[in-house]
Design an enzyme around this catalytic site. Structure first.
Site, PDB file in Angstrom:
ATOM      1  CG  ASN A   9     -21.082  12.844  41.651  1.00 53.61           C
ATOM      2  OD1 ASN A   9     -21.415  13.482  42.657  1.00 53.61           O
ATOM      3  ND2 ASN A   9     -20.765  13.439  40.510  1.00 53.61           N
ATOM      4  CE  LYS A  11     -23.939  13.667  38.333  1.00 54.02           C
ATOM      5  NZ  LYS A  11     -24.045  13.883  36.913  1.00 54.02           N
ATOM      6  CG  HIS A  96     -18.195  15.812  37.999  1.00 55.00           C
ATOM      7  ND1 HIS A  96     -19.128  16.352  37.152  1.00 55.00           N
ATOM      8  CD2 HIS A  96     -18.493  14.488  38.113  1.00 55.00           C
ATOM      9  CE1 HIS A  96     -19.968  15.390  36.775  1.00 55.00           C
ATOM     10  NE2 HIS A  96     -19.605  14.258  37.348  1.00 55.00           N
ATOM     11  CD  GLU A  98     -22.692  17.180  36.547  1.00 56.75           C
ATOM     12  OE1 GLU A  98     -22.736  17.177  37.787  1.00 56.75           O
ATOM     13  OE2 GLU A  98     -23.165  16.269  35.841  1.00 56.75           O
ATOM     14  CD  GLU A 168     -17.418  11.042  35.380  1.00 55.70           C
ATOM     15  OE1 GLU A 168     -18.252  10.218  35.728  1.00 55.70           O
ATOM     16  OE2 GLU A 168     -17.403  12.213  35.787  1.00 55.70           O
ATOM     17  N   GLY A 174     -25.159  11.693  32.277  1.00 60.10           N
ATOM     18  CA  GLY A 174     -26.557  12.046  32.512  1.00 60.10           C
ATOM     19  C   GLY A 174     -27.400  12.099  31.253  1.00 60.10           C
ATOM     20  CB  SER A 214     -25.238   6.891  30.807  1.00 62.31           C
ATOM     21  OG  SER A 214     -25.634   8.248  30.688  1.00 62.31           O
TER      22      SER A 214
END
Ligand code: PEP
Length: 259
Positions: A9, A11, A96, A98, A168, A174, A214
């Protein structure tokens, strides 16, 4: 037997089409024609066509990072499933963290997007995961249950078998923090158990459940070696072809050992 899916991904990266093409080509050259693990790349919308051209002749799938639930109409800024198919997409990431946390996306909206993806014959990668506060409050299973029930509502077992889930933990995305293989496996077993109860054992046995948070070349082997972890959704480490290929190699080694 489930084949591992390693998806990158990207992003909001990179900045130029040229850099996107270079990154995609690095992964393409490194993977060659290998199909022992499935691989997909998710560049930003504007680079999908370019990356599709680069990936021609390669087994690597092309993923979008989101889609809208309507196909056409007065929805400024949105992109639909049929549009993604038209530019060569095979997969699409939905829900996701985010988007759930940054854009306030709900499980109901994720469900509408999932149905649109299935109608367009895209392979959906549906993300779920708890925040750090939710884990510390021992609400991980409660949160995942809400996301699973809401996001996957109304699917038949056959439809469910074609959906990829990505667990996730938000606190691991991240941040450099990774769930330990045991922590991740425990959650994946919980998800598999819920799938069994909801859709039956045959379907649950077919659903690919990725881990994300990560994942790097040096922790991938242990994570991917867990019985209910069927691949990785990779953010930061997908931006360097060498690192991403290192994760793919870890997956290939796991498959070769007969997972
Ligand atoms: C992600 O974007 O889904 C992700 C897991 O990112 P990272 O690998 O950087 O934690």
């Amino acid at each position: 037997m489930r084949t591992l899916l390693i998806a990158g991904n990207w992003k909001l990266n990179p900045t130029t089409a040229e850099a996107a093409a270079l990154l995609a080509d690095g992964v393409k050259q490194g993977l060659g024609s290998a199909t022992d693990v499935h691989v997909a790349l998710a560049p930003p919308f504007v680079f999908l066509t370019k990356v599709d051209q680069v990936l021609e002749g390669s087994p690597i799938g092309l993923a979008a990072q989101d889609l809208y639930w309507e196909n056409n109409g007065a929805f400024t800024g949105e992109v639909s499933g049929p549009m993604l198919v038209d530019v060569g997409c095979t997969h699409v990431i939905i829900g996701h963290s985010e988007r759930r946390h940054g854009q306030g996306e709900t499980s109901g909206q994720v469900n509408a997007k999932l149905k649109a993806a299935l109608a367009a014959k895209l392979i959906p990668i549906v993300c779920i995961g708890e925040t750090k506060d939710e884990r510390l409050a021992e609400k991980t299973e409660e949160v995942l249950l809400e996301q699973l029930v809401g996001s996957l509502a109304g699917l038949s077992p056959e439809e469910m078998a074609g959906v990829v889930l990505a667990y996730e933990p938000v606190w691991a995305i991240g941040t450099g923090l990774t769930a330990s293989p045991e922590q991740a496996q425990a959650v994946h077993a919980f998800i598999r158990n819920w799938l069994t109860q909801t859709f039956g054992a045959a379907t649950a046995g077919r659903v690919v459940v990725q881990y994300g948070g990560s994942v790097k070349p040096d922790n991938a082997a242990e994570l991917l070696g867990q019985p209910d972890i069927d691949g990785a959704l990779v953010g930061g480490a997908a931006l360097k072809a060498g690192d991403f290929l290192g994760i793919i190699k870890a997956g290939q080694d796991v498959m070769a050992r007969g997972k």
